[in-house]
Design a protein around this motif. Sequence first.
Motif, PDB file in Angstrom:
ATOM      1  N   LEU A 171       0.826  -1.207   0.000  1.00 39.74           N
ATOM      2  CA  LEU A 171       0.000   0.000   0.000  1.00 39.74           C
ATOM      3  C   LEU A 171       0.862   1.259   0.000  1.00 39.74           C
ATOM      4  CD1 LEU A 171      -2.687  -1.278   2.496  1.00 39.74           C
ATOM      5  CD2 LEU A 171      -3.113  -0.613   0.111  1.00 39.74           C
ATOM      6  N   ASN A 172       1.965   1.241   0.721  1.00 41.92           N
ATOM      7  CA  ASN A 172       2.873   2.392   0.701  1.00 41.92           C
ATOM      8  C   ASN A 172       3.410   2.640  -0.705  1.00 41.92           C
ATOM      9  OD1 ASN A 172       2.692   3.247   3.317  1.00 41.92           O
ATOM     10  ND2 ASN A 172       4.545   2.210   4.022  1.00 41.92           N
ATOM     11  N   LEU A 173       3.768   1.577  -1.397  1.00 45.63           N
ATOM     12  CA  LEU A 173       4.277   1.714  -2.768  1.00 45.63           C
ATOM     13  C   LEU A 173       3.192   2.266  -3.693  1.00 45.63           C
ATOM     14  CD1 LEU A 173       6.375  -1.567  -3.097  1.00 45.63           C
ATOM     15  CD2 LEU A 173       7.266   0.756  -3.196  1.00 45.63           C
ATOM     16  N   ILE A 174       1.961   1.819  -3.500  1.00 42.92           N
ATOM     17  CA  ILE A 174       0.854   2.288  -4.337  1.00 42.92           C
ATOM     18  C   ILE A 174       0.590   3.773  -4.128  1.00 42.92           C
ATOM     19  CG2 ILE A 174      -1.653   2.134  -4.667  1.00 42.92           C
ATOM     20  CD1 ILE A 174      -1.398  -0.894  -4.183  1.00 42.92           C
ATOM     21  N   PHE A 175       0.638   4.229  -2.879  1.00 43.49           N
ATOM     22  CA  PHE A 175       0.260   5.613  -2.581  1.00 43.49           C
ATOM     23  C   PHE A 175       1.440   6.582  -2.522  1.00 43.49           C
ATOM     24  CE2 PHE A 175      -3.693   3.565  -1.463  1.00 43.49           C
ATOM     25  CZ  PHE A 175      -4.630   4.490  -1.893  1.00 43.49           C
ATOM     26  N   THR A 176       2.642   6.096  -2.827  1.00 47.35           N
ATOM     27  CA  THR A 176       3.790   7.019  -2.955  1.00 47.35           C
ATOM     28  C   THR A 176       4.359   7.000  -4.361  1.00 47.35           C
ATOM     29  OG1 THR A 176       5.419   5.341  -2.295  1.00 47.35           O
ATOM     30  CG2 THR A 176       4.450   6.703  -0.534  1.00 47.35           C
ATOM     31  N   GLY A 177       4.092   5.933  -5.117  1.00 47.38           N
ATOM     32  CA  GLY A 177       4.638   5.844  -6.461  1.00 47.38           C
ATOM     33  C   GLY A 177       6.146   5.636  -6.474  1.00 47.38           C
ATOM     34  N   MET A 178       6.709   5.216  -5.347  1.00 44.03           N
ATOM     35  CA  MET A 178       8.155   5.025  -5.285  1.00 44.03           C
ATOM     36  C   MET A 178       8.600   3.817  -6.095  1.00 44.03           C
ATOM     37  SD  MET A 178       9.316   5.676  -1.356  1.00 44.03           S
ATOM     38  CE  MET A 178       9.092   7.268  -0.564  1.00 44.03           C
ATOM     39  N   ARG A 179       9.813   3.907  -6.604  1.00 43.96           N
ATOM     40  CA  ARG A 179      10.457   2.737  -7.185  1.00 43.96           C
ATOM     41  C   ARG A 179      10.813   1.787  -6.041  1.00 43.96           C
ATOM     42  NH1 ARG A 179      12.544   7.376  -9.518  1.00 43.96           N
ATOM     43  NH2 ARG A 179      12.194   7.568 -11.775  1.00 43.96           N
TER      44      ARG A 179
ATOM     45  N   LYS B 149      -1.501 -11.902  -8.757  1.00 47.87           N
ATOM     46  CA  LYS B 149      -0.088 -11.536  -8.827  1.00 47.87           C
ATOM     47  C   LYS B 149       0.147 -10.382  -9.803  1.00 47.87           C
ATOM     48  CE  LYS B 149       4.432 -13.713  -9.613  1.00 47.87           C
ATOM     49  NZ  LYS B 149       5.122 -14.975  -9.980  1.00 47.87           N
ATOM     50  N   LYS B 150       0.802  -9.356  -9.295  1.00 45.30           N
ATOM     51  CA  LYS B 150       1.185  -8.204 -10.114  1.00 45.30           C
ATOM     52  C   LYS B 150       2.608  -7.827  -9.734  1.00 45.30           C
ATOM     53  CE  LYS B 150      -3.475  -6.225 -10.531  1.00 45.30           C
ATOM     54  NZ  LYS B 150      -4.175  -7.322  -9.856  1.00 45.30           N
ATOM     55  N   ILE B 151       3.393  -7.398 -10.699  1.00 42.79           N
ATOM     56  CA  ILE B 151       4.784  -7.062 -10.433  1.00 42.79           C
ATOM     57  C   ILE B 151       4.865  -5.790  -9.576  1.00 42.79           C
ATOM     58  CG2 ILE B 151       5.594  -8.142 -12.548  1.00 42.79           C
ATOM     59  CD1 ILE B 151       5.850  -5.340 -13.763  1.00 42.79           C
ATOM     60  N   PRO B 152       5.957  -5.593  -8.839  1.00 42.16           N
ATOM     61  CA  PRO B 152       6.078  -4.405  -7.987  1.00 42.16           C
ATOM     62  C   PRO B 152       5.894  -3.090  -8.735  1.00 42.16           C
ATOM     63  CG  PRO B 152       7.719  -6.012  -7.348  1.00 42.16           C
ATOM     64  CD  PRO B 152       7.066  -6.544  -8.596  1.00 42.16           C
ATOM     65  N   TYR B 153       6.326  -3.027  -9.988  1.00 41.76           N
ATOM     66  CA  TYR B 153       6.191  -1.775 -10.725  1.00 41.76           C
ATOM     67  C   TYR B 153       4.722  -1.425 -10.972  1.00 41.76           C
ATOM     68  CZ  TYR B 153       9.283   1.725 -12.691  1.00 41.76           C
ATOM     69  OH  TYR B 153      10.013   2.864 -12.877  1.00 41.76           O
ATOM     70  N   SER B 154       3.827  -2.406 -10.791  1.00 39.94           N
ATOM     71  CA  SER B 154       2.390  -2.133 -10.914  1.00 39.94           C
ATOM     72  C   SER B 154       1.948  -1.099  -9.885  1.00 39.94           C
ATOM     73  CB  SER B 154       1.577  -3.416 -10.728  1.00 39.94           C
ATOM     74  OG  SER B 154       1.792  -4.310 -11.792  1.00 39.94           O
ATOM     75  N   CYS B 155       2.651  -1.038  -8.744  1.00 39.06           N
ATOM     76  CA  CYS B 155       2.317  -0.039  -7.732  1.00 39.06           C
ATOM     77  C   CYS B 155       2.543   1.362  -8.290  1.00 39.06           C
ATOM     78  CB  CYS B 155       3.176  -0.249  -6.481  1.00 39.06           C
ATOM     79  SG  CYS B 155       2.947  -1.842  -5.677  1.00 39.06           S
ATOM     80  N   ARG B 156       3.648   1.536  -9.006  1.00 36.36           N
ATOM     81  CA  ARG B 156       3.980   2.836  -9.583  1.00 36.36           C
ATOM     82  C   ARG B 156       3.008   3.187 -10.716  1.00 36.36           C
ATOM     83  NH1 ARG B 156       8.093   6.618  -9.426  1.00 36.36           N
ATOM     84  NH2 ARG B 156       9.065   7.222 -11.399  1.00 36.36           N
ATOM     85  N   TYR B 157       2.652   2.194 -11.529  1.00 35.43           N
ATOM     86  CA  TYR B 157       1.664   2.418 -12.582  1.00 35.43           C
ATOM     87  C   TYR B 157       0.333   2.847 -11.953  1.00 35.43           C
ATOM     88  CZ  TYR B 157       4.831  -0.452 -15.455  1.00 35.43           C
ATOM     89  OH  TYR B 157       5.913  -0.976 -16.105  1.00 35.43           O
ATOM     90  N   THR B 158      -0.031   2.186 -10.847  1.00 37.64           N
ATOM     91  CA  THR B 158      -1.300   2.483 -10.180  1.00 37.64           C
ATOM     92  C   THR B 158      -1.304   3.905  -9.653  1.00 37.64           C
ATOM     93  OG1 THR B 158      -1.488   0.156  -9.525  1.00 37.64           O
ATOM     94  CG2 THR B 158      -2.883   1.743  -8.357  1.00 37.64           C
ATOM     95  N   PHE B 159      -0.209   4.297  -9.021  1.00 37.10           N
ATOM     96  CA  PHE B 159      -0.098   5.649  -8.490  1.00 37.10           C
ATOM     97  C   PHE B 159      -0.316   6.680  -9.596  1.00 37.10           C
ATOM     98  CE2 PHE B 159       2.479   9.441  -7.829  1.00 37.10           C
ATOM     99  CZ  PHE B 159       2.059   9.863  -6.578  1.00 37.10           C
ATOM    100  N   ALA B 160       0.399   6.505 -10.709  1.00 36.73           N
ATOM    101  CA  ALA B 160       0.301   7.464 -11.813  1.00 36.73           C
ATOM    102  C   ALA B 160      -1.106   7.492 -12.393  1.00 36.73           C
ATOM    103  CB  ALA B 160       1.320   7.109 -12.899  1.00 36.73           C
ATOM    104  N   THR B 161      -1.725   6.324 -12.520  1.00 33.31           N
ATOM    105  CA  THR B 161      -3.065   6.240 -13.104  1.00 33.31           C
ATOM    106  C   THR B 161      -4.107   6.902 -12.201  1.00 33.31           C
ATOM    107  OG1 THR B 161      -2.476   4.178 -14.209  1.00 33.31           O
ATOM    108  CG2 THR B 161      -4.816   4.655 -13.993  1.00 33.31           C
TER     109      THR B 161
END
Length: 365
Positions: free
Chosen positions: A211-219, A309-321
Motif C-alpha cells: 500500500l505504501n508503494l501504491i500511494f507514494t509511487g516510489m520505485r 499476482k502483479k509485479i512491484p512496478y504495478s504499484c507505480r503504474y497504479t499511483f500514476a493512473t
Amino acid sequence: MARKRRKLPNGTGSIERVKLTPQGKTRVNQYRARLPKAKGRKDIGFYKTYNDALEALINYQEPKPLITFEELYDRYKATNSYKKLSDKTQRRYETSFQRFEEVHSMSIHDIKYSDLQDVLDQMELEGYDKTLESGEIKHMEYSKSSIERLKHLVSKVYTIAIKNDMIQLDLSKYLEVGGVGIRRKKEIFTREDIEKLYSSIPHNLNAMHVLNLIFTGMRTGEYLNLKTENINLDTNQILDFGEKTEAGRTRKMYIHPKVKDIMAYLVDQSKLGYIIEAKKEDGGVYRPSDTTFYKSIYYPALKNARVNKKIPYSCRYTFATIAHYSGISDKALQKLMGHTNFNITANSYIQDLDDYIWKEFSKIK
C-alpha cells in the motif's frame, strides 16, 4: 510337505517372511524383499506372496537421482563450449541464471513450464530504470534479445539434462519471448485489490508495504532504501529519498492520508532506521535485498490478501493512473514521480509549486 524354494542367485537380494509387525499384529503382506549387500541391503517393500516379492526384486530399478536446475547449470559451466565464451557473455549467462532463483534448488523433474515462463514475463513487464544525461530516471523496456538470453540459458540447462538421459522434454523450446515491440498490457491495482490489501493487514502485515508503494509511487529501490529519518509525519513529507541524481536530490513526496497511519506504525517499529525491515528466525531484523523483498514480502503479501499476482512496478503504474484520473495536472504529477521535465517558469516557483502539488495530491480518494 511344503516344497523348499531354491536359493536366489547371487546379486538378486533376499526374500524373508515376516509374519508380525513391530507392534505384534499379523501382517497382511508378509514377504519382505530386500536388495543385495552390493546395493545396501535396502528393503524395497512387503508383498502378499513370495512370487510377488521375487518379481519386485527382479524388476527393481534404482530411482533416478534428483538433480537441480543449479547443478545442471554448474555442469554446463564446466563444458568446453562455456569456457570458450568471452567474459562478457559468461557474465550475461550468470545474470540470466540469477533471475531463475526460484527454481535453483528444484529438481529438473519438478520444474513446470509456468515456473520458467513467469521469469521471462516478469523481466518483460518490469523493465528497468535508466538515468539519462539530464539526470532524469526513465523507465525502459527490455529488448527482445535481452529477454531471449534467459531462454538460451534454460536451453543450455535442458540440453545437459537430456544428454545425460535425465529428462526427455526440453521446456525451453516452448518459452515465449516478449520485449520492445511485443509489449503486454501493464496491470494496475484495482479499487477492489486495494480494499483487500487494507482488510488483510491484521493477519498480513506486509500488505502495508504494498500500500505504501501504491500511494507514494516510489520505485522499489527507493522504498527499500528509505530511512525513517526522512519521513516527517508532522508535515506529511518524505524528503531526500530519490536516486543520487539531480531529480533524486530535489525529490519530495507527500504522505497520503490513506497510508499515514501505516507510515507511523512502520516508523515506530523500525529497529535499523529503515521503513522496511525483515525478521530473522532468531527474532533479529535485517534489511532485505531486492530478491528477498520480492520472494518473502511483496508476493506473499498479495497472495495472503487474495490479490492476483502483479509485479512491484504495478504499484507505480497504479499511483500514476489514480493521480491522473483524479485530476492532478501533468506538471504536479511529474514532480511527484521524480521526473525533471520542468520549464524555467515552473522551476522558478518551486516553493509555490510544492503547496500546489500537495493540494492536487490530496484529491486522490
